[in-house]
Design a protein around this motif. Structure first.
Motif, mmCIF file in Angstrom:
data_model
loop_
_atom_site.group_PDB
_atom_site.id
_atom_site.type_symbol
_atom_site.label_atom_id
_atom_site.label_comp_id
_atom_site.label_asym_id
_atom_site.label_seq_id
_atom_site.Cartn_x
_atom_site.Cartn_y
_atom_site.Cartn_z
ATOM 1 N N TYR A 104 0.810 -1.223 0.000
ATOM 2 C CA TYR A 104 0.000 0.000 0.000
ATOM 3 C C TYR A 104 0.850 1.284 0.000
ATOM 4 O O TYR A 104 0.558 2.208 -0.765
ATOM 5 N N PRO A 105 1.928 1.334 0.817
ATOM 6 C CA PRO A 105 2.751 2.555 0.772
ATOM 7 C C PRO A 105 3.338 2.812 -0.627
ATOM 8 O O PRO A 105 3.440 3.961 -1.063
ATOM 9 N N LEU A 106 3.682 1.723 -1.326
ATOM 10 C CA LEU A 106 4.229 1.881 -2.679
ATOM 11 C C LEU A 106 3.169 2.426 -3.635
ATOM 12 O O LEU A 106 3.453 3.276 -4.478
ATOM 13 N N VAL A 107 1.947 1.934 -3.456
ATOM 14 C CA VAL A 107 0.847 2.409 -4.308
ATOM 15 C C VAL A 107 0.628 3.904 -4.072
ATOM 16 O O VAL A 107 0.458 4.677 -5.009
ATOM 17 N N ARG A 108 0.648 4.301 -2.798
ATOM 18 C CA ARG A 108 0.468 5.725 -2.465
ATOM 19 C C ARG A 108 1.588 6.553 -3.096
ATOM 20 O O ARG A 108 1.366 7.647 -3.577
ATOM 21 N N LEU A 109 2.797 5.977 -3.077
ATOM 22 C CA LEU A 109 3.950 6.669 -3.667
ATOM 23 C C LEU A 109 3.726 6.877 -5.170
ATOM 24 O O LEU A 109 3.927 7.980 -5.697
ATOM 25 N N LEU A 110 3.270 5.817 -5.835
ATOM 26 C CA LEU A 110 3.013 5.903 -7.279
ATOM 27 C C LEU A 110 1.956 6.965 -7.582
ATOM 28 O O LEU A 110 2.052 7.709 -8.557
ATOM 29 N N MET A 111 0.939 7.031 -6.694
ATOM 30 C CA MET A 111 -0.147 7.986 -6.927
ATOM 31 C C MET A 111 0.318 9.435 -6.773
ATOM 32 O O MET A 111 -0.282 10.348 -7.340
ATOM 33 N N ALA A 112 1.393 9.610 -6.002
ATOM 34 C CA ALA A 112 1.864 10.979 -5.757
ATOM 35 C C ALA A 112 2.750 11.503 -6.887
ATOM 36 O O ALA A 112 3.049 12.699 -6.947
ATOM 37 N N VAL A 113 3.196 10.606 -7.771
ATOM 38 C CA VAL A 113 4.086 11.044 -8.870
ATOM 39 C C VAL A 113 3.270 11.818 -9.909
ATOM 40 O O VAL A 113 2.242 11.325 -10.385
ATOM 41 N N PRO A 114 3.703 13.028 -10.283
ATOM 42 C CA PRO A 114 2.931 13.808 -11.261
ATOM 43 C C PRO A 114 2.917 13.135 -12.642
ATOM 44 O O PRO A 114 3.868 12.425 -13.006
ATOM 45 N N VAL A 115 1.858 13.394 -13.383
ATOM 46 C CA VAL A 115 1.698 12.779 -14.711
ATOM 47 C C VAL A 115 2.876 13.122 -15.607
ATOM 48 O O VAL A 115 3.411 12.271 -16.326
ATOM 49 N N ILE A 116 3.306 14.364 -15.546
ATOM 50 C CA ILE A 116 4.388 14.800 -16.446
ATOM 51 C C ILE A 116 5.674 14.017 -16.172
ATOM 52 O O ILE A 116 6.447 13.709 -17.093
ATOM 53 N N SER A 117 5.887 13.650 -14.889
ATOM 54 C CA SER A 117 7.082 12.852 -14.563
ATOM 55 C C SER A 117 6.977 11.474 -15.205
ATOM 56 O O SER A 117 7.968 10.953 -15.734
ATOM 57 N N TRP A 118 5.766 10.884 -15.157
ATOM 58 C CA TRP A 118 5.582 9.570 -15.786
ATOM 59 C C TRP A 118 5.871 9.670 -17.287
ATOM 60 O O TRP A 118 6.490 8.770 -17.868
ATOM 61 N N ILE A 119 5.432 10.765 -17.899
ATOM 62 C CA ILE A 119 5.659 10.927 -19.343
ATOM 63 C C ILE A 119 7.158 11.013 -19.621
ATOM 64 O O ILE A 119 7.686 10.368 -20.534
ATOM 65 N N LEU A 120 7.861 11.784 -18.799
ATOM 66 C CA LEU A 120 9.315 11.920 -19.002
ATOM 67 C C LEU A 120 10.028 10.586 -18.778
ATOM 68 O O LEU A 120 10.913 10.209 -19.545
ATOM 69 N N PHE A 121 9.598 9.859 -17.720
ATOM 70 C CA PHE A 121 10.202 8.533 -17.478
ATOM 71 C C PHE A 121 9.977 7.634 -18.693
ATOM 72 O O PHE A 121 10.878 6.917 -19.132
ATOM 73 N N ALA A 122 8.752 7.672 -19.224
ATOM 74 C CA ALA A 122 8.405 6.812 -20.362
ATOM 75 C C ALA A 122 9.282 7.137 -21.559
ATOM 76 O O ALA A 122 9.789 6.235 -22.239
ATOM 77 N N VAL A 123 9.481 8.438 -21.797
ATOM 78 C CA VAL A 123 10.303 8.854 -22.939
ATOM 79 C C VAL A 123 11.750 8.402 -22.727
ATOM 80 O O VAL A 123 12.429 7.939 -23.651
ATOM 81 N N LEU A 124 12.227 8.525 -21.481
ATOM 82 C CA LEU A 124 13.617 8.168 -21.194
ATOM 83 C C LEU A 124 13.835 6.653 -21.171
ATOM 84 O O LEU A 124 14.892 6.169 -21.549
ATOM 85 N N TRP A 125 12.857 5.904 -20.714
ATOM 86 C CA TRP A 125 13.045 4.464 -20.504
ATOM 87 C C TRP A 125 12.699 3.607 -21.716
ATOM 88 O O TRP A 125 13.281 2.554 -21.900
ATOM 89 N N PHE A 126 11.692 4.031 -22.485
ATOM 90 C CA PHE A 126 11.193 3.144 -23.538
ATOM 91 C C PHE A 126 11.326 3.767 -24.920
ATOM 92 O O PHE A 126 11.191 4.984 -25.066
#
Lengths: 260, 290
Positions: A104-126
């Motif tokens: 559950y703490p990990l899920v909460r952590l994931l929920m706190a990450v801003p959308v734009i960060s996920w987009i940047l991670f996606a661009v950098l990782w994949f």
């Protein structure tokens, strides 16, 4: 009953009827828009910034439906993946409290990450575009589905759980006969929220890193300084969202017909 | 299906309160035997452990010490072994709001894997017997409280279980409906040959439905085990008074002790004497502590 409440009842009852107030409000908005467009100079705004309704309509005619289909497919595909993944993890967390305490703490952590960060991670990782978009949507919508599902499972009344336990169901029967129907209203609400979120997220993801889809077309319109095209694509996005929500409402009216 | 014997042997149940960790004794020590096909009412004041006993009998809770046997097995330890053998009628109807009356009654049959046609045939039959033939497709919110409880009774009887448990199942209904449902329940239980345990706080209900009445102290021990047939109709008022006094004083009234079923009067008096000594010693400890 208030008139607005009466209108809501009509809509939620499945017999959908556009309320008169909504039509009037839309007409007023369109008239104001057209007036603002014709008097842009008086308002001190460049003419291209407030395109006329006619110009927007022309842009709407040129909308490429393949981009609409691509975006809708991405949204629905990613939502289905998110839902399936979230359901598996939520059931695991519900059945094994220790897993919940760790996860559950990990899920909460994931929920706190801003959308734009996920987009940047996606661009950098994949590398693969579809994978990037899918990753972003699953990362944003998955945890929401999971939290909604877990909390609604925990919210199933103890009375009903004890009742069904007294008849000694198997784990699969417990979930099929009690949990799923009991949490269905919450699941449908979760789908509506995630649908609206996914449409917005996919647009941003396509805007940044795709060469197809409505987000990409918005990006092209912006590069061409075509405000009418931006408005046309925005209208299509809103219409798609409303259409998908209408489908969900129909499903809701059908499967929750037992509700008062 | 014929009933099974229920036997409590030195049964004890304690809970630790989640808020402050205090240990609560719900069942002090229970020893009783209910023979197959008997209908037994359990009475006691609020919080005396009746519902804890109910949970242990269903198998939802494990005893802290001692054993509760149904037949020769424990419902908690051999949980799945009792599938289709135990049915319950709860205080509230506990119907699934998304299922029609018919589908609610079908639930226990679905869980034991009966074919759908057979499920519907049996469920319809029980709904008809309970006067709900015209309401098979109605959802719970479309039914009155009494009708919903009838559906719950049909859901319990559709299994024709060996053990029937009812936890204050008629207490929330109006007097006329409750009396009617009680009568139906007892008649059906006798017809099925099930062993039935009815937990109640209403003395009239206990005396009218049960072959026996078990009176519980708080925390639960058997204060009195009364065979109702030993009290002719003209002495029912006296029995009621005796049970009331038993509950109020937390000790078996002498009139009941004289007619005790399983324990000879001497044993009961001896037990009462032991309790008195125990209480006196408690008082002495408290007094010394002060």
């Amino acid at each position: 009953m208030r008139p607005s409440a009466a209108a809501e009842v009509v809509i939620s009852g499945g017999g959908w009827r556009l309320p008169r107030e909504a039509i009037i409000a839309l007409l007023v908005l369109l008239v104001l828009w057209e007036l603002a467009s014709r008097n842009a100079a008086v308002l001190g705004v460049p003419a291209f910034a407030i395109p006329s309704l006619e110009r927007i309509a022309k842009s709407l005619i040129t909308v490429t439906w393949v981009d609409v289909v691509v975006t809708v497919a991405r949204v629905l595909g990613a939502l289905l993946c998110s839902f399936a993944l979230a359901a598996l993890i939520a059931i695991w967390m519900y059945c094994v409290p220790r897993v919940e305490r760790y996860a559950y703490p990990l899920v909460r952590l994931l929920m706190a990450v801003p959308v734009i960060s996920w987009i940047l991670f996606a661009v950098l990782w994949f590398k693969h575009v579809e994978f990037r978009i899918g990753f972003v949507l699953v990362a944003v919508c998955g945890p929401l589905f999971l939290v909604d599902m877990l909390s609604s499972m925990k919210g199933v009344s103890k009375e009903l759980r004890d009742m069904i336990h007294s008849f000694r169901p198997s784990t699969s029967q417990l979930f099929r006969k009690l949990m799923l129907p009991a949490i269905l209203p919450a699941l449908l609400t979760s789908w509506k929220i995630n649908l609206s979120l996914a449409i917005r997220v996919v647009t941003i993801a396509e805007l940044v890193g795709a060469v197809t889809g409505m987000g990409h077309q918005l990006s092209v319109a912006q590069e061409l300084f075509s405000v009418a095209d931006v408005f046309a694509w925005t209208l299509v996005l809103v219409a798609v969202l409303f259409a998908l929500e209408a489908v969900l409402n129909q499903i809701e009216a059908r499967v929750l017909r037992w509700r008062v | 299906m014929s009933g099974l014997r229920i036997q409590a042997q030195h049964l004890r149940k304690q809970f630790r309160q989640s808020a402050n960790g205090v240990l609560i004794t719900a069942i002090e020590q229970l020893d009783f035997v209910i023979e197959p096909g008997e209908i037994v009412a359990v009475v006691g004041s609020t919080g005396c452990g009746k519902s804890s006993l109910f949970d242990v009998m269903i198998g939802l809770q494990a005893p802290t010490a001692g054993r509760l046997l149904i037949g020769d097995r424990e419902p908690y330890r051999d949980f799945n072994g009792f599938r289709g053998l135990i049915a319950t009628v709860f205080q509230q109807d506990r119907l699934m709001p998304w299922r029609s009356s018919l589908d609610n009654v079908c639930l226990p049959l679905e869980l034991i894997g009966l074919a759908p046609d057979e499920q519907h045939r049996r469920a319809r039959g029980w709904l008809e017997r309970l006067g709900l033939a015209a309401f098979t497709d109605a959802y719970p919110h479309e039914l009155s409280g009494g009708m919903r409880q009838r559906v719950a009774i049909a859901r319990a009887f559709v299994l024709q279980p060996a053990i029937l448990l009812a936890d204050e199942s008629f207490g929330h209904l109006d007097e006329v409906t409750a009396a009617e449902l009680r009568e139906t329940f007892v008649a059906l239980a006798r017809e099925c040959g099930s062993t039935a345990v009815l937990i109640t706080h209403q003395l009239e209900e206990a005396m009218s439905v049960g072959d026996r009445v078990l009176v519980f102290a708080k925390p639960a021990t058997v204060l009195a085990d009364i065979r109702v047939a030993d009290w002719p109709a003209e002495r029912r008022g006296e029995l009621r008074e005796a049970i009331q006094l038993t509950l109020q004083s937390n000790r078996c009234d002498e009139r009941i002790a004289r007619l005790a079923v399983q324990q000879p009067a001497d044993a009961v008096i001896e037990q009462l004497g032991a309790r008195d000594k125990h209480e006196q010693s408690d008082q002495a400890i408290k007094a010394n502590g002060r």
